[in-house]
Design a protein around this motif. Structure first.
Motif, PDB file in Angstrom:
ATOM      1  N   LEU A  97       0.873  -1.298  -0.093  1.00 57.58           N
ATOM      2  CA  LEU A  97       0.136   0.221  -0.067  1.00 57.58           C
ATOM      3  C   LEU A  97       0.970   1.509  -0.024  1.00 57.58           C
ATOM      4  O   LEU A  97       0.407   2.516  -0.347  1.00 57.58           O
ATOM      5  CB  LEU A  97      -0.834  -0.100   1.212  1.00 57.58           C
ATOM      6  N   ILE A  98       2.028   1.162   0.324  1.00 61.26           N
ATOM      7  CA  ILE A  98       2.948   2.401   0.507  1.00 61.26           C
ATOM      8  C   ILE A  98       3.972   2.742  -0.348  1.00 61.26           C
ATOM      9  O   ILE A  98       4.697   3.645  -0.235  1.00 61.26           O
ATOM     10  CB  ILE A  98       3.541   2.569   2.002  1.00 61.26           C
ATOM     11  N   LYS A  99       4.378   1.336  -0.959  1.00 63.81           N
ATOM     12  CA  LYS A  99       5.673   1.500  -1.880  1.00 63.81           C
ATOM     13  C   LYS A  99       4.924   1.896  -3.427  1.00 63.81           C
ATOM     14  O   LYS A  99       4.019   1.314  -4.120  1.00 63.81           O
ATOM     15  CB  LYS A  99       6.188   0.286  -2.125  1.00 63.81           C
ATOM     16  N   ASP A 100       5.387   3.217  -3.849  1.00 60.65           N
ATOM     17  CA  ASP A 100       4.980   3.655  -5.283  1.00 60.65           C
ATOM     18  C   ASP A 100       4.695   2.893  -6.487  1.00 60.65           C
ATOM     19  O   ASP A 100       4.027   2.805  -7.180  1.00 60.65           O
ATOM     20  CB  ASP A 100       5.605   5.028  -5.367  1.00 60.65           C
ATOM     21  N   THR A 101       5.866   1.954  -6.325  1.00 61.24           N
ATOM     22  CA  THR A 101       5.785   1.103  -7.658  1.00 61.24           C
ATOM     23  C   THR A 101       4.900  -0.190  -7.513  1.00 61.24           C
ATOM     24  O   THR A 101       4.549  -0.826  -8.406  1.00 61.24           O
ATOM     25  CB  THR A 101       7.096   0.519  -7.790  1.00 61.24           C
ATOM     26  N   GLU A 102       4.341  -0.435  -6.328  1.00 63.39           N
ATOM     27  CA  GLU A 102       3.336  -1.572  -6.161  1.00 63.39           C
ATOM     28  C   GLU A 102       1.998  -1.269  -6.706  1.00 63.39           C
ATOM     29  O   GLU A 102       1.451  -0.065  -6.576  1.00 63.39           O
ATOM     30  CB  GLU A 102       3.038  -1.745  -4.540  1.00 63.39           C
ATOM     31  N   GLU A 103       1.254  -2.349  -7.460  1.00 59.07           N
ATOM     32  CA  GLU A 103       0.077  -2.210  -8.174  1.00 59.07           C
ATOM     33  C   GLU A 103      -1.078  -1.718  -7.324  1.00 59.07           C
ATOM     34  O   GLU A 103      -1.704  -0.828  -7.721  1.00 59.07           O
ATOM     35  CB  GLU A 103      -0.385  -3.359  -9.010  1.00 59.07           C
ATOM     36  N   ARG A 104      -1.114  -1.951  -5.964  1.00 58.13           N
ATOM     37  CA  ARG A 104      -2.194  -1.491  -5.192  1.00 58.13           C
ATOM     38  C   ARG A 104      -1.950  -0.457  -4.086  1.00 58.13           C
ATOM     39  O   ARG A 104      -2.397  -0.196  -3.264  1.00 58.13           O
ATOM     40  CB  ARG A 104      -2.674  -2.803  -4.321  1.00 58.13           C
ATOM     41  N   SER A 105      -0.913   0.291  -4.398  1.00 61.02           N
ATOM     42  CA  SER A 105      -0.160   1.507  -3.622  1.00 61.02           C
ATOM     43  C   SER A 105      -1.339   2.437  -3.883  1.00 61.02           C
ATOM     44  O   SER A 105      -1.757   2.911  -4.924  1.00 61.02           O
ATOM     45  CB  SER A 105       1.186   1.841  -3.830  1.00 61.02           C
ATOM     46  N   PHE A 106      -1.512   3.170  -2.802  1.00 57.00           N
ATOM     47  CA  PHE A 106      -2.139   4.704  -2.872  1.00 57.00           C
ATOM     48  C   PHE A 106      -1.543   5.488  -3.852  1.00 57.00           C
ATOM     49  O   PHE A 106      -2.288   6.124  -4.695  1.00 57.00           O
ATOM     50  CB  PHE A 106      -2.294   5.375  -1.590  1.00 57.00           C
ATOM     51  N   THR A 107      -0.294   5.739  -3.764  1.00 54.42           N
ATOM     52  CA  THR A 107       0.337   6.740  -4.715  1.00 54.42           C
ATOM     53  C   THR A 107       0.245   6.308  -6.322  1.00 54.42           C
ATOM     54  O   THR A 107      -0.089   6.946  -7.118  1.00 54.42           O
ATOM     55  CB  THR A 107       2.054   6.633  -4.489  1.00 54.42           C
ATOM     56  N   LYS A 108       0.229   4.868  -6.615  1.00 60.57           N
ATOM     57  CA  LYS A 108      -0.028   4.413  -7.859  1.00 60.57           C
ATOM     58  C   LYS A 108      -1.445   4.845  -8.370  1.00 60.57           C
ATOM     59  O   LYS A 108      -1.819   5.350  -9.638  1.00 60.57           O
ATOM     60  CB  LYS A 108       0.275   3.117  -7.985  1.00 60.57           C
ATOM     61  N   VAL A 109      -2.388   4.451  -7.506  1.00 55.33           N
ATOM     62  CA  VAL A 109      -3.643   4.969  -8.028  1.00 55.33           C
ATOM     63  C   VAL A 109      -3.994   6.379  -8.027  1.00 55.33           C
ATOM     64  O   VAL A 109      -4.577   6.856  -8.715  1.00 55.33           O
ATOM     65  CB  VAL A 109      -4.834   4.206  -7.018  1.00 55.33           C
ATOM     66  N   CYS A 110      -3.575   7.061  -7.295  1.00 61.84           N
ATOM     67  CA  CYS A 110      -3.587   8.641  -7.236  1.00 61.84           C
ATOM     68  C   CYS A 110      -3.023   9.196  -8.559  1.00 61.84           C
ATOM     69  O   CYS A 110      -3.435   9.926  -9.037  1.00 61.84           O
ATOM     70  CB  CYS A 110      -2.974   9.258  -6.003  1.00 61.84           C
ATOM     71  N   ASN A 111      -1.734   8.479  -8.901  1.00 63.45           N
ATOM     72  CA  ASN A 111      -0.981   9.102 -10.182  1.00 63.45           C
ATOM     73  C   ASN A 111      -1.940   8.788 -11.112  1.00 63.45           C
ATOM     74  O   ASN A 111      -1.964   9.499 -12.185  1.00 63.45           O
ATOM     75  CB  ASN A 111       0.257   8.559 -10.066  1.00 63.45           C
ATOM     76  N   LYS A 112      -2.573   7.704 -11.221  1.00 64.36           N
ATOM     77  CA  LYS A 112      -3.611   7.526 -12.279  1.00 64.36           C
ATOM     78  C   LYS A 112      -4.743   8.259 -12.661  1.00 64.36           C
ATOM     79  O   LYS A 112      -5.097   8.711 -13.560  1.00 64.36           O
ATOM     80  CB  LYS A 112      -4.230   5.866 -12.276  1.00 64.36           C
ATOM     81  N   LEU A 113      -5.139   8.710 -11.372  1.00 64.71           N
ATOM     82  CA  LEU A 113      -6.370   9.536 -11.262  1.00 64.71           C
ATOM     83  C   LEU A 113      -5.992  11.036 -11.690  1.00 64.71           C
ATOM     84  O   LEU A 113      -6.661  11.647 -11.996  1.00 64.71           O
ATOM     85  CB  LEU A 113      -7.086   9.634  -9.946  1.00 64.71           C
ATOM     86  N   GLU A 168     -12.379  17.407  -9.741  1.00 64.56           N
ATOM     87  CA  GLU A 168     -12.331  17.404  -8.356  1.00 64.56           C
ATOM     88  C   GLU A 168     -11.896  16.173  -7.767  1.00 64.56           C
ATOM     89  O   GLU A 168     -11.030  16.197  -6.479  1.00 64.56           O
ATOM     90  CB  GLU A 168     -14.045  17.322  -7.982  1.00 64.56           C
ATOM     91  N   LEU A 169     -11.668  14.764  -8.564  1.00 68.45           N
ATOM     92  CA  LEU A 169     -11.013  13.913  -8.142  1.00 68.45           C
ATOM     93  C   LEU A 169      -9.773  14.051  -8.318  1.00 68.45           C
ATOM     94  O   LEU A 169      -9.086  13.401  -7.321  1.00 68.45           O
ATOM     95  CB  LEU A 169     -11.608  12.854  -9.050  1.00 68.45           C
ATOM     96  N   LYS A 170      -9.247  14.751  -9.221  1.00 67.34           N
ATOM     97  CA  LYS A 170      -7.592  15.025  -9.503  1.00 67.34           C
ATOM     98  C   LYS A 170      -7.174  15.863  -8.398  1.00 67.34           C
ATOM     99  O   LYS A 170      -6.245  15.594  -7.649  1.00 67.34           O
ATOM    100  CB  LYS A 170      -7.599  15.609 -10.663  1.00 67.34           C
ATOM    101  N   SER A 171      -8.043  16.797  -7.866  1.00 69.41           N
ATOM    102  CA  SER A 171      -7.507  17.662  -6.751  1.00 69.41           C
ATOM    103  C   SER A 171      -7.531  16.717  -5.449  1.00 69.41           C
ATOM    104  O   SER A 171      -6.533  16.898  -4.596  1.00 69.41           O
ATOM    105  CB  SER A 171      -8.633  18.788  -6.516  1.00 69.41           C
ATOM    106  N   PHE A 172      -8.442  15.785  -5.211  1.00 72.30           N
ATOM    107  CA  PHE A 172      -8.706  15.070  -4.066  1.00 72.30           C
ATOM    108  C   PHE A 172      -7.431  14.187  -4.003  1.00 72.30           C
ATOM    109  O   PHE A 172      -6.674  13.867  -3.109  1.00 72.30           O
ATOM    110  CB  PHE A 172      -9.825  14.382  -4.008  1.00 72.30           C
ATOM    111  N   ALA A 173      -7.137  13.433  -5.095  1.00 68.44           N
ATOM    112  CA  ALA A 173      -6.034  12.365  -5.154  1.00 68.44           C
ATOM    113  C   ALA A 173      -4.624  13.299  -4.958  1.00 68.44           C
ATOM    114  O   ALA A 173      -3.612  12.600  -4.405  1.00 68.44           O
ATOM    115  CB  ALA A 173      -5.962  12.066  -6.675  1.00 68.44           C
ATOM    116  N   SER A 174      -4.408  14.367  -5.447  1.00 69.39           N
ATOM    117  CA  SER A 174      -3.287  15.096  -5.021  1.00 69.39           C
ATOM    118  C   SER A 174      -3.280  15.257  -3.483  1.00 69.39           C
ATOM    119  O   SER A 174      -1.949  15.173  -3.387  1.00 69.39           O
ATOM    120  CB  SER A 174      -3.256  16.602  -5.958  1.00 69.39           C
TER     121      SER A 174
END
Length: 219
Positions: free
Chosen positions: A70-86, A115-121
């Motif tokens: 969940l915390i490593k940015d390269t992991e498929e299920r990480s928060f960072t990765k899904v936020c970057n996609k959004l 709005e979702l981009k802003s929240f993801a950031s």
């Protein structure tokens, strides 16, 4: 699915997988916390058995490995990765339609991509506050639990720190789910609580002790 798009099904899949990971972490930490205290007469003696010593290691192992996802940015299920996609990807029509319809039900839901981009950031930035703790968990995973690394100065994490990270990720998950699906998770680890095992082990030892005393008294 084009690489530069994110769909409603992809987002649903992310939440489903991450919910399972967070539940696993809650169970592990809850049982670690329970093993840390003695509630029953023979519990200290019971927990000296090798099974419980090994189980403590297993619980921490599970926590570190699952946190990493969940915390490593390269992991498929990480928060960072899904936020970057959004933030960076286009939204498929089904995702845009979902946000539009659900936002009419509640103003808490992001109504569109902006709005979702802003929240993801904002969500992504919130992880900066836990950067030191996140770094410690990642180093433990890479040098101790998943691989035998070369860093001999890896810092241990305490149970309180694991609970802190668990609470942070659970809150982040719930905020995210609320903003996209108008849902929140109620996570309880009671069904997997190791107290059940400790209680019955204690009951068994108590019975054995009474039998021992009865036989001594009888003779």
């Amino acid at each position: 699915m084009k690489d530069n798009q994110i769909s409603l099904e992809e987002l649903k899949s992310w939440f489903s997988d991450v919910w399972n990971i967070i539940v696993d972490i809650h169970i592990s930490i809850n049982n670690m916390e329970r093993l840390w205290v003695d509630k029953y007469e023979y519990e200290e003696q019971i927990k000296r058995h090798g099974f419980f010593q090994h189980h403590w290691y297993q619980l921490k192992f599970i926590s570190i490995i699952q946190f990493y996802k969940l915390i490593k940015d390269t992991e498929e299920r990480s928060f960072t990765k899904v936020c970057n996609k959004l933030i960076n990807n286009k939204y498929t029509p089904d995702l845009k339609n979902h946000l539009n319809i659900l936002s009419n039900t509640s103003t808490l839901v992001c109504k569109d991509r902006a709005e979702l981009k802003s929240f993801a950031s904002q969500l992504k930035s919130s992880f900066d506050d836990k950067a030191e703790l996140i770094s410690k968990v990642i180093e433990l995973r890479n040098n101790i639990y998943a691989h035998k690394g070369t860093d001999n100065q890896v810092k241990a994490v305490t149970l309180d720190e694991l609970k802190e990270l668990c609470d942070f990720l659970t809150n982040a998950f719930n905020d995210f789910w609320l903003k996209t699906f108008f849902q929140q998770a109620y996570i309880t680890a009671e069904d997997w609580n190791i107290n059940y095992v400790l209680f019955h082990c204690n009951e068994s030892m108590e019975w054995d002790e009474k039998e021992r005393i009865r036989k001594i008294t009888k003779t």
